[in-house]
Structures are given as C-alpha cells and as structure tokens.
Write a protein that holds these residues in place. Structure first.
Motif: not given
Length: 1132
Positions: A535-563
C-alpha cells in the motif's frame, strides 16, 4: 549538418511518430543515423525479423567497424543459423552459412569450421557449448540482453541511444508561434484569420471594424483532424494557468525516472556459446508497453505533475529545469557520461570479521562516516563498530528505560521474558540519530555525538507486539520516524519530541516493512504486509492510495536506487519462493523480474542497492549480485564460506564496503579495491588515545593517490592483531578501557608539540590550472559529489574544475595528487553573473549549489542568476538591485525555497517556483554575511556585518533569539567585517567565524560555549569551515597561513604556512580569502586566493591527517562553560 538542422530532424521524427507514419519514422532514423530506436530493434529481434534487423543496423554500423559491431552481427547471424537448424531446414542453414557467416572465417577460421560441423549433427545441442540452448523465444531473449550491452558499449552508437526530451507536438507549436508572429505583422489583422496553407507567409486581407485581439491569447489554428493538433498559443504565453490538483492515485505523483547509465559490455571473442549461460527459460527484459510500443520518444510533459507555475519571463524549458526537491540525475553522473562500472567494482574481498556474540539481525553504515557500522542482534544488543580500527566503540544491551511508563501488556511480557530481538537498526540521514526497532513494542532512538558518545534520546512504545521495521522521513520539513508492526498499523513519530504525528490503518495482516520516499514535493510511504499486500500513503490520514500485490504474495521489503528514480522490492513467500523485481511506479506493475534467487529460500531474503547500478541479495549461503538493467545474475560471492542460508547484507554509501552476517554470530566486511585502500589508509594512522576518546573517525585522504590495481588482501590485513583498544574478543566494557587511554594521553602530553608545516615536501598541494585570467576568488565550494570544485571570481565569472575517473583516480573524486580539468561546455560559454555598474572590487559575491549539483544560484552585486551546471546556460535572472544579494542558501528540504541575505540588512525568503517573496526578515543593522539552516531544529541562523547572530523559525519565520559576538579585549573589528555561520553535523552546534575569532554556539538559544582567538601575528581570520565530519575546523589567515583546529576543543593542532603551498613571490603577497572542505574526505580542503589561484591541500599519505590534537589535562576534556575563551597557544 548544423546542430539546428540536427534538432529539426528530431522534431520531424516526433511529428511522424505522432502522425503514425511508422515505417517513415524508422527509415529517417536509419538514414539520419541520429537516433537508434532500441525498442524498435528489440521488437524486430524478438519477432525474428532478421533481414529488417540487419537493414536497420546497417544504417548505423558495418560488420568491420569495430569489434563490438562484429560481435553484434555475428550473434544475430549465429542465432538465425541455429534457428534454421532447429527447424531441420538444412538448405536454409547452408544458405546462411555461405552468405552470412563465411565473412567471419577470415577472423576465426576454426570457429567457422566448428559452425559448419553443426550441419552433421541431428541436434546441435549435442555440441557441448550449445547444450544449454533452450527454445527459440528464450534464446532470442538471452541474445537480446547481450546485444543491448554491446550496442550501449559500442562507440559508434554513442549519443544515439537517447531521444531528446521534447514537449508534445513541438514542431506544431513552433509553426503556430510563427503563424502568430506573421499575423502580428499584418497591417489589418482579422479576428479569426482563415489560414489555408503553410507554403507561403500568412497575410490578412483588408477589413473594416475592430482590431483583432492580441495574438498572445488568440489561437490562430483551429482543430486539426489529425491527432496531436496545434495547441492553442495560450499554452505557451508568459502566464500559465494554475496546475490541476494532484490526483489521489499513485500514478499522479510519480515523476518519470531519468535514464540510468548502462553497464559496460564485453566485446570479447565471438564464439559458439550462448550470450549468457543462465537457464534457457529466461525472458528478455522489456519495458512495459505504452500507447506506441515501438517508440521510445520521451516528452517532458508526460506527467502533469511537472507542470508548475513559473516566474514571469521564464520559458517552458526553464520551468522544467528549475531546482526542485529531487532532481533525478546528479550532476556528476551527467558530466562524465555513461558509467564504466563492472563487476570488479563490487566489494567481494573479505578484509575482516567482527564478532558480535549473537545472531545479527540488522546493519546500517553511517551516512557520512562510512567506516562506522551500526549492528543489531537477536539478543537486543546494538553496537557501533569503527571498521578502520576494528574497534567496537559503542555497545548497548536491551533495557527498557522507563518501565513504569510502559503498557500493562509490555510489562507482563517482560516479566515473563526480559529480552527482545532487534528487528531493524538505521541511521538518520545526517547520522546524528540512530533508531532501533525491537520485537516487543519498543523503539529506541539514540543521539550520536561521535566516538562512544551514544546517548539515550527517545523511548517510544510504538506498537502492540513486534515493531517490524522503521525508517526516517521528512514530512512537512520535519524529521520523523516511520514505524510498522505486528498490530497491522503504520505510525509516524516526531524524531525530536517523540510525539505521534500520523496513524495509518488498512492492512489486514502484520505490516512487514516501510519505505518512505518523495517525488517532487510529494512525501509518501510504501508499506508491505505479510500477506503480500503493498500500500501507499500520503501524510494526510486519508487512507491508502494504492493496493498492489507483491510477487508471490511474499513478505517484501522495498528500496529505491540511490538517486531515488527506480523502485525495487525483494521478498519470500510462505512456500520459500523468493522474488527480486523492479517496479513501474506509475502503473503499479512489475517492470522486470531478476533471475537467480533460490526456489526454496530459508527465511526472508534481504537485499540492498548501490551506485544506482547494482542489486545484491543474501541467498543460498552466498551474496548474489545483479546489474539493475539486466535480469540475469551478474556474479556471486560466498565470502570465504560461513554464511547463513539468507544472510543479512548492507552496503556503505559509496558501495565500496559490504557487511554480511555469518553463522558464527559475526559480521564479515567485504571490500573492493577502493574500499581496501580506504581501510589501509585509516589503518595506518598513528594511534593516539585522543582519537578514541574524542572519536575522530578519519577517512582516507584521497583515493586518487593509490594505483587502481586489484589488491589481494593477505594475512597482513585480514589476520593482523587487534589494536590496543580493539574489543572484538574482549569481554570488558568500554569503561574498563578508558583509564588506560587516559594514562596514555597524559604520557603523550609530555611530548606533544604543535605540528608546523613549512615545506612543500611536508604535505600534498596542487594549484589548479587556470586559463581564464586571474581575479581574486570571492567564493569557493566543492560539488556535493566531491568530484569538482566551483569558484566564483570577483568579476562574476565562475570556474569549474573536474577530476576524471581513470586508472590513477578510480573514485573520480577531487584530490591533490592528480591535475583536474578546467571544464567548459562545447559551446565555450562562461557562467558570468550580472554585475551591472558595480565595481567588482566593491561587489559582494555569493552563490549556493543545489543538492544534486545541477544548478547554481549566484550573484555579484547585480541580479541573481540561476545557471545550469551542465550547459553553463543562464536559466533565469531575478531580483535586480537595489538591494543587492549578499548571501544565498537553499532550504534543506525544498530547493524551491531560497533564503537571500541582502545588503540592506534584510533576509528575503523567496519561492523560485512561483517567483514570489514569501516574507522579509528584519533584525540586523548591516548587510547579511552568512546564513545556515538546521533541519533538525527547523531554524535559520543568520549573521551580519553588524557582528550579530539571529535565529529564525522556519515554520513561521519569527525571530527566536539574537546575540552579538563577544569581541576579544583590545581587538576592534573593521566596520563591515564579515561574520559567517555553519552548523556542525549534529545540526545543533554551530561555528561563528569573524576576523577576530572562531566561536562555537548552541542553537537555538545561541549560548556561546567556546571562543578561540588567534595570535595577532597571523593577521585577521579571512575564512573558516568545518571538515566534512565536523571533527576539525580549517581556518585561513591574512598572512597566508592555514590553521587546523580540533573542533571539540578549539585547540590548534596544525599550522600550514604559506611556504608549504605557495611559490615565493615578494612582489605579490597572495593569501587565502575563502576555504572549502571536501564533502567526504575529512582531511582535504581547498583555498581560494587573493591572486585568483585555487589550491587543494591534503596531508601526506604516510600521515593520514593534519597533526595530532593537544592532550587534555588529567584525561578530562576542557570546560564547556559559557564564555570559555582559548587563545592560540605559543609553539612549544
């Protein structure tokens, strides 16, 4: 062909694409050779259109152009030949052999014979080199990945793989503007002109009645039946409509990522083997389809979030280049072209093992002092290690600080079992705080002050049950901690006060990880749960903005490239299936899936990213590496064995060190050649007790001073005895070691003397080459990447020196050992400030560099100019004097906000994006000479020629405190003496620099903690700055000398006399006017001189640092009482 004619071809290509003339587009690409359409090429290869593939390629290169081209054609023809054999079409195979492959016999006759012998086999897979050939689709995919690398590495295709960023229908827009101009020249312009041709200039006939409205607001062309018709001219006028509100979907606030440099490719010998020996079922990497899957023409307005209001008179192109919070591509990577990274850049050599005593659960390298490693274990212990000395310099066991304040549930849990595991440790972005998430309710935040000074800051009972993850973020320009837990909730806490700011609910399973980020000015959080929901959230207490499924419905960590431009995730599901993928953020879809992870992983696979280029994951008892642009496994390392099935891994910021957990409760440190050089340099520092006591962590002075050969670490490094204070295998606490250190310090006090550097042989110095004439240097700064130096001369001309990455300087960073290039763009233009009628000697110069080194804001007594650091072009000018700008500072969280100090004593808070002065701050009596932001305290500190300091809140811009400098007795300052301010890394303490003194203050109350007064013989102080690690202060004097102070004590430890770096010249007494510290090398600084020269200085490699600090009396530090004044001690 001229550059404008070349650009016209690109406009025609865009027009043809928009009008759907597909065959014509690709024919023009081929004939002009200006743009190689990789996506079109991919599609032809995937579909096996071999004749069209070679026809398109032949427009750009021939077989015998170079070895890359030869291998490209060979791989294509070999694939065509193998496919014919696979279909048992021997007649076609013979035809291909004779017509297409025989040309390669001249280069490798044996290979041609071996290819010919394949005709004799019933199945060519019986050939050992082709035994892993799969089906046609997978084979084409593997070959395509190899072809792309060869094309990207081939110099023939240089500058032809990226289509320029254009506004939609750019050619139509230019024609419309031309028609408007022609209409404006009409003697009797009609209100609604009827334009029927473009073959001749437009002219209105005679008419009676009212004059036509202004062409600025009147579109001349009506609707055009073809797609992409002429836009109304109002869209290109000087005033823009207010942009639409941001959409609530994630797609609306994800700006398009900038292209990332591609990896280097090997143009090795042609051969029979497949381009890659990975499993044959690998799919080719493909970009998700768009409306036109065969085109890759980017447009600047493809995401309306980029459309913003702009200052009057700035063009559309300038609007898209104004500094914003996150400009996706850093100046250094643009300026040096494609990266030359290879797998040799990966840290794979084991250089040491650190014993933790319990199983490692999480690690994080310090963001600034990159040889400091924070480790958390399953027993709740946290440790800070100095990798350079192998010292465990700080250690804390799990302990609840205020048990009585805890919930009943937590107290009950602890009464049964007073233990907890660390789930996550992480440093704050500036390294002044570190945070720990525990398996029982609690989050601890420590403040770090260097060395072993790790202080309790906040204890937060964040969640019910386990706190699974945490991360720092900056919503509303305020440092916060984001946590998630077993209770299915995400919470945001003020990192200074501990107050809860937001609570996000909506997950239906325990929240496994959080990933805060921002694009443009939009702050958001990705969260993942154990049921595979993202899920994705803005800092506004308005609930999640999106709802994706991780590949294989796995316990997942996310990270951006350095830039910050590319999003990745890695996870493992309940069946043990792991996946590593890159996401297309705007579509919420997987962009590419990386191959090579095990099918039955034990535990959740952890991963990390580095250098905007590589991915790494701990899996199957080893570390696996991928190039971000290639789905196939790049390489792997077992770290000499002893790794668990799914080890914990972590890169340092520069990607030259890698920490990995071991099965025997330890951490192995892996390094590449640059990392090894760094550790050896740090390791060779002479040991003194004060270094441990004050924890001055010194980084290598320069990577460029070492050869870039591959270094093999033997027993001399890997098995050396621990230093006197090392605690890897020592059960004693730090308190046990301190008395011995203090005794050593007392012994050293008898022999200590100030280090005097008088000769060129006693240090490394380099005068930078200059062909642009000499005029005193008014301002000087290193770029944030540390690869270049920018100087502003008193005549308003900027000079930029760049160090190149090469065999002698593998890091590409600034160094006194290698001569840089005085850089200019091909146009030959200079970045020159508006100087109006100002006398250059009287004008006050100032500039500020954007965080990503792409833009510089500058003034020299006239209007403020915004320059593009890549092209040197002036993007815009604004704020003509009077009053004139005298100091500039970007807001640390928003590059659109600039604090501008003026010569009328005011400070203007200016919003670049909307060309508006938000507020004026009044409190000084003379011109502003210094500005410094603290993002921890949310304040701006100003200094003026009135010798006064003021503190302003960045929330409401009200004044919080003010104080005049305490002048040393008997020293009268000049009427307009500059006072500069700069914050320590802790963002709380700051130095005030005045011609009479260096003083340390504590914000926001401006309590003076220390003051240092130099000897009068040195003359006035001209400038001073903190080193990048805030452990030293570099001070320049009017007599040409430079002093090095220990920042914590304000004690002079080294004096560099001008004879050490200047050639004797009695007729010209040059002295430093400005001094700048390297952003990542603590012992390197640069001087800007009164004669226009710029010098870079570093200590000798054998020394590693500037002098040794004076001892503290009786092993205790000096007093920090207010008004503590230290005079420069005489030489002993």
């Amino acid at each position: 062909m001229s550059s404008l004619s070349r650009e016209l071809v690109f406009l025609i290509l865009q027009f043809l694409d928009e009008e759907k003339f597909k065959e014509t587009v690709h024919k023009l690409e081929q004939e002009s050779t200006f743009f190689f359409n990789m996506r079109y090429f991919e599609d032809m290869v995937t579909n096996g259109e071999w004749d069209e593939v070679e026809k398109y390629l032949s427009g750009f290169t021939k077989v015998d152009d170079n070895r890359y081209s030869m291998k490209i054609f060979f791989e294509i023809r070999k694939q065509k030949y193998l496919e014919a054999l696979d279909k048992q079409d021997r007649a076609k195979a013979v035809d291909i052999l004779v017509k297409d492959l025989k040309v390669f016999a001249a280069f490798n006759e044996e290979l041609f014979k071996e290819i010919t012998q394949l005709l004799t086999l019933d199945n060519f897979r019986h050939n050992e080199q082709l035994s892993k050939y799969g089906d046609t689709k997978s084979a084409r995919g593997i070959m395509l990945a190899e072809l792309k690398k060869l094309i990207e590495a081939n110099p023939v295709f240089r500058d032809k793989l990226q289509f320029p960023t254009l506004k939609n229908s750019r050619l139509r827009t230019l024609i419309n503007q031309s028609l408007n101009w022609q209409h404006q020249l009409c003697k009797t312009p009609r209100t609604n002109p009827d334009i029927k041709t473009l073959f001749v200039d437009h002219s209105c006939g005679q008419q009676n009645g009212a004059r036509a409205p202004s062409p600025v607001t009147n579109p001349l062309m009506g609707a055009v039946p073809k797609a992409g018709g002429f836009p109304p001219l109002s869209a290109h006028g000087p005033f823009q409509p207010t942009p639409a509100a941001l959409p609530t979907s994630l797609a609306g606030w994800m700006a398009n990522p900038s292209p990332v440099p591609h990896p280097s490719a090997s143009a090795g010998p042609i051969g029979l083997a497949s381009a890659n020996n990975a499993a044959a079922i690998l799919k080719r990497p493909r970009t998700p389809p768009t409306n036109n899957p065969t085109m890759d023409y980017q447009t600047a307005d493809s995401d309306h979030v980029m459309k913003r209001t702009r200052p009057f008179g700035i063009s559309d192109e300038q609007v898209n280049n104004l500094p914003v919070n996150l400009l996706p591509v850093a100046y250094s990577s643009q300026s040096h072209g494609q990266s030359s990274y290879s797998s040799d850049d990966l840290p794979k050599t084991v250089v040491m093992t650190l014993s933790q005593g319990s199983t490692v659960k999480s690690m994080d390298f310090h963001p600034l002092q990159q040889i400091l490693l924070l480790v958390g274990t399953n027993m709740g212990d946290i440790m800070v290690w100095d990798i350079g000395s192998r010292d465990r310099i700080a250690h804390r066991n799990f302990k609840v600080w205020e048990l009585g304040s805890c919930s009943v549930a937590l107290q009950a849990s602890l009464s049964n079992d007073y233990s907890a595991s660390v789930n996550r440790v992480v440093w704050s972005p500036d390294g002044t705080l570190c945070s720990v998430a525990y398996s029982k309710h609690i989050v601890h935040i420590y403040s770090y002050h260097g060395g072993d000074d790790l202080r309790n800051h906040l204890e937060i009972e964040a969640h019910s049950g386990s706190v699974n993850d945490l991360a720092f973020s900056y919503p509303n320009k305020q440092l916060c901690v984001v946590t998630c837990g077993e209770d299915r909730v995400i919470k945001v806490w003020d990192a200074v006060t501990g107050g809860k700011q937001y609570t996000f609910e909506g997950h239906e399973a325990p929240v496994y990880s959080v990933c805060p980020h921002h694009k443009e000015n939009i702050q958001f959080i990705f969260s993942t749960a154990t049921d595979g929901k993202i899920k994705a959230w803005l800092y506004d207490n308005m609930g999640s903005r999106v709802d994706y499924d991780a590949p294989g419905h796995s316990s997942t960590t996310m990270a951006y490239s350095a830039d910050g431009t590319r999003l990745f995730s890695c996870g493992t599901n309940k069946e043990g299936e792991s996946s590593l993928v890159e996401w297309n953020e705007s579509e919420g879809a997987v962009k590419r899936t990386y191959h090579g992870l095990g099918k039955r992983s034990v535990g959740v696979v952890q991963f990390d990213t580095t250098k905007n280029r590589f991915l790494a994951a701990g899996d199957e008892f080893m570390i696996k590496f991928w190039d971000m642009d290639n789905i196939n496994l790049l390489t792997s390392a077992d770290a000499d064995g002893g790794l668990p099935a799914s080890p914990c891994i972590r890169f340092n910021k520069d990607g030259i060190l890698l920490a990995v957990s071991t099965t025997d409760n330890g951490v192995k440190i892996l390094a590449n050649a640059e990392g090894i050089r760094l550790l050896r340099t740090v390791e060779n520092r002479p040991f003194d007790a004060s270094r441990v006591a004050s924890a001055t962590v010194v980084k290598a002075p320069s990577m460029g001073a070492f050869p870039s050969t591959n270094v093999t670490v033997g027993t001399s490094l890997a098995d050396r005895a621990p230093p006197v204070a090392a605690m890897n295998n020592d059960a004693r606490s730090l308190a046990d070691v301190k008395p011995r250190i203090a005794d050593e310090a007392v012994d050293k006090s008898r022999i200590w003397k100030l280090t005097e550097i008088n000769e060129p042989s006693q240090c490394r110095s380099l005068k930078l080459p200059d062909s642009l004439g000499s005029m005193r240097v008014a301002r000087l700064i290193y770029t944030n990447q540390g690869v270049a130096i920018l100087a502003l001369a008193a005549n308003g001309v900027h000079k930029l020196w760049k160090w190149q990455r090469n065999d002698r300087n593998s890091s590409g960073k600034a160094t006194a050992s290698i001569q840089p290039q005085l850089w200019q763009p091909n146009s030959g233009i200079l970045m020159t400030n508006d100087i109006s009628d100002t006398n250059p000697e009287d004008a006050v110069s100032c500039f500020a560099l954007s965080k990503n080194d792409s833009y510089v804001m500058s003034a020299s007594g006239g209007k403020i100019s915004l320059f593009n650091m890549m092209t040197f072009k002036t993007m815009t000018t604004f704020m003509p004097p009077p009053p004139a700008a005298t100091f500039l500072a970007f807001h640390p969280q928003d590059n659109n906000i600039i604090a501008i100090g003026m010569d009328d004593s005011t400070i203007q808070i200016y919003n670049v994006r909307v060309d508006e002065v938000k507020t004026k701050l009044k409190g000084h009596q003379k011109r502003i000479t210094g500005l410094a932001f603290s993002h921890v305290l949310n304040v701006l500190v100003s200094s003026g020629a009135d010798s006064q300091l003021c503190v302003w809140s960045t929330d409401g811009w009200e004044k919080q405190a003010s104080k005049f400098l305490q002048m040393p007795s008997g020293r009268a300052p000049a009427p307009l003496a500059d006072t500069r301010v700069q914050f320590h890394l802790d963002q709380t303490h700051l130095i005030a620099v005045h011609e009479t003194q260096i003083a340390i203050y504590e914000a926001p109350k401006l309590e003076c903690l220390k003051q240092w007064v130099p000897r009068e013989a040195s003359g006035p102080i001209t400038h001073a700055t903190y080193s990048c690690d805030s452990q030293s202060i570099y001070v320049s004097f009017e007599d040409g000398s430079v002093g090095v102070l220990t920042a914590s004590t304000l004690r002079l430890r080294c004096r560099i006399n001008p004879t050490a770096y200047l050639l004797p010249n009695p007729s010209l007494r040059a002295h430093p006017l400005v001094i700048a510290a390297h952003p990542s090398e603590p012992n390197q600084f640069a001087l800007g001189l009164s004669d226009g020269g710029v010098h870079v200085l570093e200590p000798l490699e054998s020394e590693g640092r500037w002098g040794s600090p004076p001892p503290t009396e009786n092993g205790a530090g000096p007093s920090t009482a207010s008004g503590n004044t230290i005079s420069e001690q005489p030489q002993r």
